[in-house]
Write an enzyme that holds these catalytic residues in place. Sequence first.
Site, PDB file in Angstrom:
ATOM      1  N   VAL A  11      14.681 116.834  50.781  1.00  0.00           N
ATOM      2  CA  VAL A  11      14.507 116.927  49.018  1.00  0.00           C
ATOM      3  C   VAL A  11      12.482 117.009  48.804  1.00  0.00           C
ATOM      4  O   VAL A  11      12.285 116.895  47.288  1.00  0.00           O
ATOM      5  CB  VAL A  11      14.893 114.923  48.715  1.00  0.00           C
ATOM      6  CG1 VAL A  11      15.032 115.017  46.650  1.00  0.00           C
ATOM      7  CG2 VAL A  11      16.413 115.218  48.479  1.00  0.00           C
ATOM      8  N   ASP A  30       3.916 111.305  53.040  1.00  0.00           N
ATOM      9  CA  ASP A  30       4.312 111.590  55.020  1.00  0.00           C
ATOM     10  C   ASP A  30       4.067 110.640  55.933  1.00  0.00           C
ATOM     11  O   ASP A  30       2.646 110.828  55.864  1.00  0.00           O
ATOM     12  CB  ASP A  30       5.328 112.151  55.073  1.00  0.00           C
ATOM     13  CG  ASP A  30       6.126 111.779  55.291  1.00  0.00           C
ATOM     14  OD1 ASP A  30       7.412 112.770  54.610  1.00  0.00           O
ATOM     15  OD2 ASP A  30       6.779 111.610  56.424  1.00  0.00           O
ATOM     16  N   THR A  86      17.629 107.488  53.198  1.00  0.00           N
ATOM     17  CA  THR A  86      18.614 106.200  52.885  1.00  0.00           C
ATOM     18  C   THR A  86      19.659 106.593  53.813  1.00  0.00           C
ATOM     19  O   THR A  86      20.840 107.045  53.691  1.00  0.00           O
ATOM     20  CB  THR A  86      19.410 106.039  51.373  1.00  0.00           C
ATOM     21  OG1 THR A  86      19.357 106.962  51.128  1.00  0.00           O
ATOM     22  CG2 THR A  86      17.410 105.755  50.830  1.00  0.00           C
ATOM     23  N   TYR A 257      42.565 113.734  33.688  1.00  0.00           N
ATOM     24  CA  TYR A 257      42.817 112.946  34.796  1.00  0.00           C
ATOM     25  C   TYR A 257      41.609 112.732  35.790  1.00  0.00           C
ATOM     26  O   TYR A 257      41.874 111.803  37.075  1.00  0.00           O
ATOM     27  CB  TYR A 257      43.696 113.586  36.217  1.00  0.00           C
ATOM     28  CG  TYR A 257      44.944 114.885  35.852  1.00  0.00           C
ATOM     29  CD1 TYR A 257      46.339 113.587  34.701  1.00  0.00           C
ATOM     30  CD2 TYR A 257      45.169 115.540  36.060  1.00  0.00           C
ATOM     31  CE1 TYR A 257      47.428 114.422  33.963  1.00  0.00           C
ATOM     32  CE2 TYR A 257      46.448 116.404  35.108  1.00  0.00           C
ATOM     33  CZ  TYR A 257      47.005 116.035  34.408  1.00  0.00           C
ATOM     34  OH  TYR A 257      48.690 116.828  34.172  1.00  0.00           O
ATOM     35  N   CYS A 268      57.956 113.031  38.208  1.00  0.00           N
ATOM     36  CA  CYS A 268      57.618 114.351  39.283  1.00  0.00           C
ATOM     37  C   CYS A 268      55.866 114.179  40.497  1.00  0.00           C
ATOM     38  O   CYS A 268      56.380 113.892  41.072  1.00  0.00           O
ATOM     39  CB  CYS A 268      57.022 115.520  38.325  1.00  0.00           C
ATOM     40  SG  CYS A 268      58.574 116.407  37.447  1.00  0.00           S
TER      41      CYS A 268
HETATM   42  N1  LIG Z   1      19.219 116.226  51.283  1.00  0.00           N
HETATM   43  C1  LIG Z   1      19.951 116.312  51.018  1.00  0.00           C
HETATM   44  O1  LIG Z   1      19.977 117.821  49.892  1.00  0.00           O
HETATM   45  C2  LIG Z   1      19.483 116.011  49.730  1.00  0.00           C
HETATM   46  C3  LIG Z   1      20.471 115.738  48.459  1.00  0.00           C
HETATM   47  C4  LIG Z   1      20.353 114.516  47.463  1.00  0.00           C
HETATM   48  C5  LIG Z   1      19.839 113.069  47.672  1.00  0.00           C
HETATM   49  N2  LIG Z   1      19.285 112.929  48.524  1.00  0.00           N
HETATM   50  C6  LIG Z   1      18.644 112.264  48.938  1.00  0.00           C
HETATM   51  O2  LIG Z   1      17.481 112.096  49.064  1.00  0.00           O
HETATM   52  C7  LIG Z   1      16.886 111.668  50.143  1.00  0.00           C
HETATM   53  C8  LIG Z   1      15.748 111.988  50.569  1.00  0.00           C
HETATM   54  O3  LIG Z   1      16.268 112.652  51.803  1.00  0.00           O
HETATM   55  P1  LIG Z   1      16.002 113.875  53.061  1.00  0.00           P
HETATM   56  O4  LIG Z   1      17.000 114.898  52.686  1.00  0.00           O
HETATM   57  O5  LIG Z   1      14.954 114.629  51.760  1.00  0.00           O
HETATM   58  O6  LIG Z   1      15.528 113.216  53.934  1.00  0.00           O
HETATM   59  P2  LIG Z   1      14.397 113.323  54.768  1.00  0.00           P
HETATM   60  O7  LIG Z   1      15.041 112.947  56.008  1.00  0.00           O
HETATM   61  O8  LIG Z   1      14.192 114.361  55.059  1.00  0.00           O
HETATM   62  O9  LIG Z   1      12.844 113.129  54.015  1.00  0.00           O
HETATM   63  C9  LIG Z   1      12.397 111.741  54.673  1.00  0.00           C
HETATM   64  C10 LIG Z   1      10.977 112.153  54.803  1.00  0.00           C
HETATM   65  O10 LIG Z   1      10.570 110.120  54.611  1.00  0.00           O
HETATM   66  C11 LIG Z   1       9.300 110.026  54.827  1.00  0.00           C
HETATM   67  N3  LIG Z   1       9.049 109.086  55.309  1.00  0.00           N
HETATM   68  C12 LIG Z   1       9.717 107.688  55.410  1.00  0.00           C
HETATM   69  N4  LIG Z   1       9.543 106.646  55.453  1.00  0.00           N
HETATM   70  C13 LIG Z   1       8.164 106.827  54.788  1.00  0.00           C
HETATM   71  C14 LIG Z   1       6.851 106.374  53.925  1.00  0.00           C
HETATM   72  N5  LIG Z   1       6.948 104.933  53.890  1.00  0.00           N
HETATM   73  N6  LIG Z   1       6.344 106.505  53.117  1.00  0.00           N
HETATM   74  C15 LIG Z   1       6.483 107.959  52.599  1.00  0.00           C
HETATM   75  N7  LIG Z   1       7.658 108.985  53.683  1.00  0.00           N
HETATM   76  C16 LIG Z   1       8.360 108.256  54.307  1.00  0.00           C
HETATM   77  C17 LIG Z   1       9.861 110.402  56.583  1.00  0.00           C
HETATM   78  O11 LIG Z   1       8.546 110.266  57.250  1.00  0.00           O
HETATM   79  C18 LIG Z   1      10.449 111.919  55.842  1.00  0.00           C
HETATM   80  O12 LIG Z   1       9.849 113.031  56.476  1.00  0.00           O
HETATM   81  C19 LIG Z   1      17.969 110.386  50.553  1.00  0.00           C
HETATM   82  O13 LIG Z   1      17.913 109.507  49.909  1.00  0.00           O
HETATM   83  C20 LIG Z   1      18.689 111.603  50.466  1.00  0.00           C
HETATM   84  O14 LIG Z   1      20.320 110.717  50.443  1.00  0.00           O
HETATM   85  C21 LIG Z   1      19.003 114.328  50.568  1.00  0.00           C
END
Ligand SMILES: NC(=O)c1ccc[n+]([C@@H]2O[C@H](COP(=O)([O-])OP(=O)(O)OC[C@H]3O[C@@H](n4cnc5c(N)ncnc54)[C@H](O)[C@@H]3O)[C@@H](O)[C@H]2O)c1
Length: 439
Positions: A11, A30, A86, A257, A268
């Site tokens: 993301v 990161d 998360t 719905y 039904c």
């Molecule tokens: N992957 C998807 O397609 C998608 C789509 C919609 C929503 N989301 C949501 O978005 C969020 C991120 O998902 P993702 O797939 O990108 O996760 P990911 O695990 O690929 O990336 C998370 C990143 O955050 C970094 N991180 C952790 N703690 C940190 C900190 N204190 N400071 C800086 N960086 C830190 C990690 O090193 C990692 O690189 C989640 O809540 C997920 O549910 C994901």
Amino acid sequence: MRVSVFGLGYVGCVSAACLAATGHRVVGVDVNRVKVDLVNDGKAPVVEERIGELVAEGVRSGALRATGDVRAAIMDSEVSLVCVGTPSEFNGSLCTTYLERVTEEIGAALAERGGRHTVVFRSTMLPGTCLNLLLPILEKYVGGTAGVDIGVAVNPEFLREGTSVRDFFDPPKTVIGELDPASGDTVAALYDGLPGEVFRVPIPTAEAIKYADNAFHGLKIGFANELGAVCQALGVDSHQVMDVFLADRKLNISPAYLRPGFAFGGSCLPKDLRSLVHAAQRADVSVPILAHVLPSNADHLQRAVELVERTGKRRVGLFGLSFKPGTDDLRESPLVELAERLFGKGYDLRIHDANVSLSRLLGANREYIETRLPHLAQLLADSVEDVLEHAEVCLVGTRDPAVLSALPRGSGGPVIVDLVHLPDAEARRAEPGYVGLAW
Ligand SMILES: NC(=O)c1ccc[n+]([C@@H]2O[C@H](COP(=O)([O-])OP(=O)(O)OC[C@H]3O[C@@H](n4cnc5c(N)ncnc54)[C@H](O)[C@@H]3O)[C@@H](O)[C@H]2O)c1
């Protein structure tokens, strides 16, 4: 705008690279040094269509860079996008550890920065997480008030992995959960010029929308796959079935719905679900979603009984009895079932339904009521007023205009238990003596 993006995963990396491509100056942050170095080398830390070229171009033009230094990133930006993971804990609960940690770090840096900065949470999190968990952390570390000294918003991500760059430039929608209008304006400005409808809503609504979407997507896939498996077992071409199913834009692929309301019933849906599930079981096809639709419906009906129980009152009125408006068909009406349960629990019940008169009920309909609710005759009231005079609690299961216009507002009258989401439900929700079934 000058933007910091926390978390360079799927993301965060896409958000950072795409925002840089739309004219913002972006710094990605990161804890993972490898991801920071990759971005600074012009390489994407994730595999996604077009992401490589966008990161390379962003770094080359100076619009995008990465760092591990939270303080430096915050000092150099007016808005932060939080995109940390998360994941699920072992028991299925949402892990908010990374969110909490990054919020502490951002808050501590903001305490030194001064000037308004908006923190935008893009990670998926349950309703209440932002306002009850993260906002207090921010205020504690910043030493200020959210909405005044710092902006706070939730901006969930709806892009699909694999095509997320394309989706960023043509999103299905943009949802902005805003603490205050200025916070919402800042998020809206980030996506200025992009297509798609923008929804500005309270923060918990924005958090919940992401779950509604993903739960529905999972449900749709599970439904299609179970139906496919049943069709296959019955020798039917499932794709042909779904081609026709999908062509129905009135009842199937439509808002029909999909509004929270009362339980379903009628002659039904329950019958056909039962026989479909039975046919699947006979063919040894497991259909847990389809098999749980009727139990889910029964649980929803039970919620109405529990709402009456919770009032502690005994004299109950029920408006509506037939299985849907404009008919006197009582067969498998959920309101008949509700009346039966309340009657069985000894509530002093009066019922009014303008379409139902015992003397007019014929055939299967009459037989049904005689077996399911033999005391109906003595419970039926001729007028809306008779029910209102009797009741300490009123269950409203119809939108009959005569009932709507007679229902009292405010305190003093009977408790209104709303089963149909009354037209004035939003206004009533704030009033004492009103209870919505699922809203
Ligand atoms: N992957 C998807 O397609 C998608 C789509 C919609 C929503 N989301 C949501 O978005 C969020 C991120 O998902 P993702 O797939 O990108 O996760 P990911 O695990 O690929 O990336 C998370 C990143 O955050 C970094 N991180 C952790 N703690 C940190 C900190 N204190 N400071 C800086 N960086 C830190 C990690 O090193 C990692 O690189 C989640 O809540 C997920 O549910 C994901």
